[in-house]
Design a protein around this motif. Structure first.
Motif, short mmCIF file in Angstrom:
data_model
loop_
_atom_site.label_atom_id
_atom_site.label_comp_id
_atom_site.label_asym_id
_atom_site.label_seq_id
_atom_site.Cartn_x
_atom_site.Cartn_y
_atom_site.Cartn_z
N TYR A 67 4.72 2.71 -7.42
CA TYR A 67 3.74 2.47 -8.32
C TYR A 67 4.01 1.87 -9.85
CZ TYR A 67 0.61 4.05 -5.12
OH TYR A 67 0.12 4.40 -3.15
N HIS A 112 3.74 8.67 -0.65
CA HIS A 112 3.59 8.00 -1.85
C HIS A 112 3.38 9.36 -2.91
CE1 HIS A 112 3.25 3.61 0.14
NE2 HIS A 112 2.94 4.74 0.90
N HIS A 136 3.81 1.92 10.25
CA HIS A 136 2.84 2.15 9.78
C HIS A 136 2.48 1.13 11.70
CE1 HIS A 136 -0.12 2.68 6.78
NE2 HIS A 136 1.09 1.87 5.80
N PRO A 176 -2.94 7.31 -2.99
CA PRO A 176 -4.44 7.77 -3.58
C PRO A 176 -5.64 6.36 -2.77
CG PRO A 176 -3.13 6.72 -5.52
CD PRO A 176 -2.39 6.59 -3.62
N ASN A 177 -4.75 5.93 -1.20
CA ASN A 177 -5.81 5.67 -1.05
C ASN A 177 -6.32 6.28 0.42
OD1 ASN A 177 -6.99 2.89 0.21
ND2 ASN A 177 -5.93 3.05 1.80
N THR A 184 -4.21 6.51 8.08
CA THR A 184 -4.30 5.25 6.69
C THR A 184 -5.77 3.98 7.98
OG1 THR A 184 -2.14 4.97 6.14
CG2 THR A 184 -3.78 2.78 6.08
N HIS A 218 7.42 -0.87 5.35
CA HIS A 218 5.57 -1.02 6.24
C HIS A 218 5.79 -2.09 6.27
CE1 HIS A 218 5.35 2.49 3.16
NE2 HIS A 218 3.98 2.01 3.03
N ILE A 228 -3.44 -0.89 -4.99
CA ILE A 228 -1.78 -0.58 -5.95
C ILE A 228 -2.52 -0.88 -7.50
CG2 ILE A 228 0.12 -1.18 -5.88
CD1 ILE A 228 0.03 -1.76 -2.52
N HIS A 231 5.89 9.77 6.01
CA HIS A 231 6.02 9.60 5.26
C HIS A 231 5.54 9.25 3.85
CE1 HIS A 231 4.44 4.58 5.03
NE2 HIS A 231 4.22 4.78 4.31
O1 NIG Z 1 1.03 3.18 2.68
N1 NIG Z 1 0.19 -0.05 2.61
C1 NIG Z 1 0.91 -0.43 1.40
N2 NIG Z 1 1.30 0.87 0.69
C2 NIG Z 1 0.23 2.04 0.92
C3 NIG Z 1 -0.79 2.19 0.44
C4 NIG Z 1 -0.80 2.28 -0.65
C5 NIG Z 1 -2.36 2.45 -1.68
O2 NIG Z 1 -3.14 1.56 -1.41
O3 NIG Z 1 -2.15 3.06 -3.34
C6 NIG Z 1 0.26 2.76 2.34
O4 NIG Z 1 -0.99 2.27 2.84
#
Ligand code: NIG
Ligand code: FE
Length: 404
Positions: A139, A69, A260, A315-316, A285, A237, A99, A67
């Motif tokens: 994105y 991004h 998650h 990016p988070n 996360t 998710h 996001i 998993h």
């Molecule tokens: O899996 N929660 C949704 N999507 C991503 C975070 C994406 C983002 O914050 O850019 C996740 O944590």
């Protein structure tokens, strides 16, 4: 390296095998045998094998990070301060950050830039032992930009030794230009994006962010049903911010992996077992969000669910290292190191339907593995974040080596 036999000897342990097994050999990209050096010597002409000496390091399968991004523009380090001031993920999102901000920088990025950045992330991941990665779009949020992200992932996969499995996440968020017409965006995903992605064969899976402030259960199910009709696999998710009750429906629809699960109640665990759905846990996360509750990984494992661990690199949550993910899972979910490693290798492979190829070091499996200069597996969480010497073999080829 093709044709000849290759091997590693003198390991302190080989994950998944008893302690007297210290040797592994492979030919082309396929493992021939894992055994003791004495037994291998009795069966093979030792001098014809091209050896790597593990010098009492441990050998693990390459990590399978199921998993991530990967292909995004920009970064969001300014959000660290906001989080420290107490802003929640949802508050950052509704103020136009999160996001939304990455969507803007990803739309502004060229295909070539996204490909390059994805390659650089794959390099970093490979250097910490990750040899298989799932990568999501999500994105772009326009037909054109979602396709651009998926093309970047495809190009990166073609240019890099790492195996990259692409996932379409057009339903990551309703983009701000559709904020008053959510259903029109869901229709765009179903009627235009999904058929195009399927026709161009740009994704193996379809994902949706089903949560408070993202997509509802009904919207998610209509998107996933269409994806399934078009031949895509399903991963979702769910239960990251709020429990919306998708698990019973998504598992019944054939979801391969649900991810998650921070607030998934115990009475829904049975659905994962009945439908062979992998519980994919992403401890990075809650860590970066400063949350107290992690997914109930230990309980899930004890109740017989197949669990995977993944980085959720985005990016988070800028965590590329599965060593760190393992450490976070051990300390915060109380997973024993062997269970956390199993979840980061065989568990991830199941979550990508690659369990017959990768994730275990056994005869007939792909020679995707890592030699980690540590005396035992407990040292992975123990030395969390420290630089560790390592060699990585992908498809039978030595692709990274800082051992000597
Ligand atoms: O899996 N929660 C949704 N999507 C991503 C975070 C994406 C983002 O914050 O850019 C996740 O944590
Ligand atoms: Fe994610």
């Amino acid at each position: 390296m093709s044709g000849a036999l290759h091997g590693i000897k003198n390991a302190s342990s080989i994950f998944g095998h008893s302690n007297d097994f210290d040797t592994i050999i492979w030919k082309d990209a396929v493992i021939q045998e894992v055994n003791s050096f004495a037994n291998i010597s009795a069966k093979y002409s030792i001098k014809d094998i091209e050896w790597i000496n593990a010098n009492k390091s441990i050998i693990l399968p390459g990590y399978v990070d199921s998993h991530t991004h990967l292909a995004f523009g920009g970064s969001r380090e300014h959000e660290v301060e906001w989080k420290l001031q107490g802003m929640s993920y949802s508050e950052i999102l509704s103020s136009g950050g999160g996001i939304h901000s990455t969507v803007k920088s990803t739309r502004d990025a060229s295909l070539e830039h996204l490909t390059e950045i994805t390659l650089s992330f794959l390099n970093t991941m490979l250097s910490t032992g990750t040899t298989t990665v799932e990568a999501k779009s999500g994105y772009g949020l326009t037909v054109e930009d979602e396709i651009k992200q998926l093309k970047a992932i495809k190009q990166a996969n073609e240019r890099h030794s790492t195996t990259v499995i692409p996932t379409f996440l057009g339903a990551h968020l309703v983009p701000s230009e559709y904020k008053d017409e959510e259903s029109a965006y869901v229709e765009l995903v179903i009627e235009e994006m999904l058929p195009l992605v399927a026709k161009k064969k740009l994704a193996t899976y379809c994902d949706v962010f089903c949560d408070e402030g993202a997509f509802t259960v009904d919207q998610t199910l209509s998107i996933l049903t269409r994806a399934k009709e078009l031949g895509l696999g399903i991963r979702v998710h769910i239960d990251e911010l709020a429990h919306l009750g998708l698990a019973p429906h998504a598992t019944a629809l054939g979801a391969v992996s649900l991810d998650h699960l921070l607030v998934t109640p115990e009475n829904e665990f049975e659905y994962f077992k009945t439908h062979d759905t992998v519980a994919n846990l992403l401890p990075g996360t809650p860590f970066v969000l400063g949350l107290e509750d992690y997914a109930p990984g230990k309980l899930m494992h004890n109740q017989g669910l197949t669990i995977a661990l993944s980085s959720d690199f985005n990016p988070n949550c800028w965590i590329t290292s599965m060593d760190i993910v393992i450490g976070l899972a051990c300390y915060n979910m109380k997973l024993p190191p062997s269970v956390a490693i199993q979840a980061s290798t065989a568990g991830g492979a199941e979550g990508l339907e690659l369990e017959k190829e990768v994730g275990r070091l056994e005869k007939g499996m792909k020679a995707d593995l890592q030699i980690i200069n540590l005396p035992n597996i407990e040292s992975i969480p123990y030395r969390l974040g420290s630089q560790i010497k390592r060699a990585v073999v992908k498809n039978g080829e030595l692709v990274h080596n800082t051992l000597s």
